[in-house]
Design an enzyme around this catalytic site. Structure first.
Site, PDB file in Angstrom:
ATOM      1  N   ARG B  53     -22.912  13.714   8.745  1.00 14.56           N
ATOM      2  CA  ARG B  53     -22.840  15.081   9.245  1.00 14.56           C
ATOM      3  C   ARG B  53     -22.899  16.121   8.137  1.00 14.56           C
ATOM      4  NH1 ARG B  53     -17.900  14.894  10.801  1.00 14.56           N
ATOM      5  NH2 ARG B  53     -17.849  12.875   9.811  1.00 14.56           N
ATOM      6  N   THR B  54     -22.125  15.928   7.079  1.00 21.07           N
ATOM      7  CA  THR B  54     -22.056  16.965   6.046  1.00 21.07           C
ATOM      8  C   THR B  54     -23.416  17.126   5.347  1.00 21.07           C
ATOM      9  OG1 THR B  54     -19.761  16.391   5.719  1.00 21.07           O
ATOM     10  CG2 THR B  54     -20.759  17.731   4.030  1.00 21.07           C
ATOM     11  N   LYS B  82     -27.839   2.869 -13.979  1.00 27.23           N
ATOM     12  CA  LYS B  82     -28.132   2.509 -15.381  1.00 27.23           C
ATOM     13  C   LYS B  82     -26.954   2.866 -16.282  1.00 27.23           C
ATOM     14  CE  LYS B  82     -32.982   3.651 -14.633  1.00 27.23           C
ATOM     15  NZ  LYS B  82     -33.927   4.762 -14.781  1.00 27.23           N
ATOM     16  N   ARG B 103     -21.020  15.298  -3.107  1.00 27.61           N
ATOM     17  CA  ARG B 103     -19.958  14.495  -2.495  1.00 27.61           C
ATOM     18  C   ARG B 103     -19.766  13.297  -3.418  1.00 27.61           C
ATOM     19  NH1 ARG B 103     -18.575  12.576   3.508  1.00 27.61           N
ATOM     20  NH2 ARG B 103     -17.886  14.738   3.487  1.00 27.61           N
ATOM     21  N   HIS B 131     -12.380  19.341   0.712  1.00 22.83           N
ATOM     22  CA  HIS B 131     -13.645  19.451   1.429  1.00 22.83           C
ATOM     23  C   HIS B 131     -13.667  20.874   1.979  1.00 22.83           C
ATOM     24  CE1 HIS B 131     -17.094  18.617   3.695  1.00 22.83           C
ATOM     25  NE2 HIS B 131     -16.641  17.775   4.595  1.00 22.83           N
TER      26      HIS B 131
END
Lengths: 148, 305
Positions: B53-54, B82, B103, B131
């Site tokens: 959703r975000t 890496k 995120r 958030h």
């Protein structure tokens, strides 16, 4: 004549009234292990503290910003600045607003657990002393603080 | 607060006036204002862990306003595999876009990214920490129903101990000195330090162990999921989760007109029959993520002043 167990210095900084056995930690926090001649006294008798440690740093005058870094482990320490054998300044430790690279974050999922990220804690409450991690925002009280 | 060029990392960085500015801007955007304000802009979505959703809502918000989106979801196809550090990744991405939406599963990663980046960084969730855009859209949804945020009484129900959305929203409401009610089993109750902080900010708080015990009226019931993994004993989980399940009967027993909100995803803490009730506004709440994120993107890039 009073005899001293640690000889007097004519120029430099004396940190007195460090809680016993914390002198080496103080040196570590101040990062002065390679700053010339250091004299360390551990476990001296003290009327005020019972036992105390003393550090004498020759030919180096520590500024207030530097010595305030030790406020978490030696809040009652006194700083004496000696010049030409005379006491030029005597001051107490004051608590800074921010501790950088001194306190370890106890949150195992904090970004500061990765290598290369310096910890940064802000004082959010003075009594009881409470610090908040600048990164993960968890708080820690002075009694739970782990020094890096 | 000046928004242009600023990163949005934590609700703790915000003042009440800044929150009101975001709400006002989101309202203007929702009414059709600031069309095309992201034209010529590139938004990078750096999602180091999965999100549906975000990420979709940031991408959709950008594209509806004329901007372009680049980015990744999960680190499998990036240089992180890496061994590249977060700081190096962010410094590099900074040169490819106008804003970074991040995120990350590690707490504090978004703050560190904002210190490394040369463009604004928007925190879209850093572990269990913050958030902020979720909180903005929660406040915006409430403001659409209730004119004065300082007057509404919100009841928080469910996992109040670990839920970051609850912690952030409660802090934001405390900036308005709004009264709050916390309903949770003892093992999932609000952390003491947070309750103390909210009270010190001027909010009146009450705590209850069950919804049926509440003796004050509620304007909003904010429901969160009780997670199985918080319980060692599954029988105990079933018992607790059953007690906190919101059904049409529960809603009818509350204040008339109470609004039911939820940050989603929902599992079974709200009965699907509640969806049809006028009280349920959780899907509308999720959809408000678009105008709120458009407002934030426009404000930090300076295309909305």
């Amino acid at each position: 004549m009073k005899t001293y167990k640690v000889y007097a210095i004519s120029d430099g900084t004396v940190i007195d009234h460090i809680p016993a056995t914390r002198a080496l930690k103080v040196i570590d926090i101040l990062g002065i292990e390679n700053e010339g001649i250091l004299t360390i006294g551990i476990g001296f008798s003290s009327k005020k503290m019972g036992k105390k440690d003393i550090i004498k740093i020759e030919n180096k005058y520590l500024g207030k910003d530097e010595t305030d870094k030790i406020s978490l482990i030696a809040p009652d320490a006194t700083i004496n600045i000696i010049k030409n054998g005379t006491l030029k300044e005597k001051r107490r430790i004051e608590r800074p607003d921010t501790y950088i690279d001194i306190v370890k974050c106890r949150n195992p999922n904090c970004i500061t657990q990765s290598t290369g990220v310096k910890t940064k804690f802000r004082v959010v409450k003075s009594s009881p002393l409470t610090l908040r991690c600048h990164y993960c925002e968890r708080t820690v009280e002075a009694g739970e603080v782990e020094i890096l | 607060m000046k928004f242009k060029g600023q990163s949005i990392i934590s609700i703790r960085d915000m003042e009440k006036e800044a929150l009101l500015k975001i709400i006002e801007t989101a309202d203007a955007v929702k009414r059709g204002g600031h069309k095309g304000c992201l034209e010529g802009k590139v938004v990078s979505t750096a999602f180091f862990e999965p999100s549906t959703r975000t990420r979709f809502s940031f991408a959709s918000a950008t594209q509806y306003m004329g901007g372009k989106v680049i980015g990744f979801a999960g680190t499998a196809s990036t240089s992180v595999t890496k061994g590249e550090s977060l700081v190096d990744t962010i410094k590099t991405i900074s040169g490819y876009c106008d804003v970074i939406v991040i995120r990350h599963p590690v707490e504090g990663a978004a703050r560190l990214a904002s210190e490394a980046a040369t463009v604004p960084v928007i925190n879209a969730g850093d572990g269990a920490n913050q958030h902020p855009t979720q909180t903005f859209l929660d406040l915006f949804t409430m403001s659409e129903r209730f004119r004065d945020l300082s007057k509404i009484r919100v009841g928080f129900l469910g996992d109040l101990k670990y839920g970051r959305t609850v912690h952030s929203l409660a802090y934001a409401l405390a900036l308005f000195r709004a009264p709050m009610v916390f309903i949770a089993p003892e093992i999932l109750s609000m952390p003491g330090y947070l309750l103390e902080e909210i009270r010190e900010m001027g909010s009146e708080t009450r705590q209850f162990e069950a919804l049926c015990d509440i003796d004050v009226s509620l304007d909003v019931l904010y429901v969160t999921r009780i997670q199985k993994e918080r319980f060692g004993d599954m029988q105990e989980y079933e018992r607790v989760a059953g007690t906190y399940r919101v059904t049409p009967e529960t809603v009818r027993a509350l204040t008339e007109g109470v609004r039911i909100m939820h940050p989603l995803p929902r599992v079974d803490e709200i009965d699907v029959e509640v969806d049809a009730m006028e009280n349920a506004i959780y899907f509308e709440q999720a959809h408000n993520g678009i105008p709120v994120r458009q407002a934030i993107l426009g404000l930090v890039m300076g295309t909305i002043s």
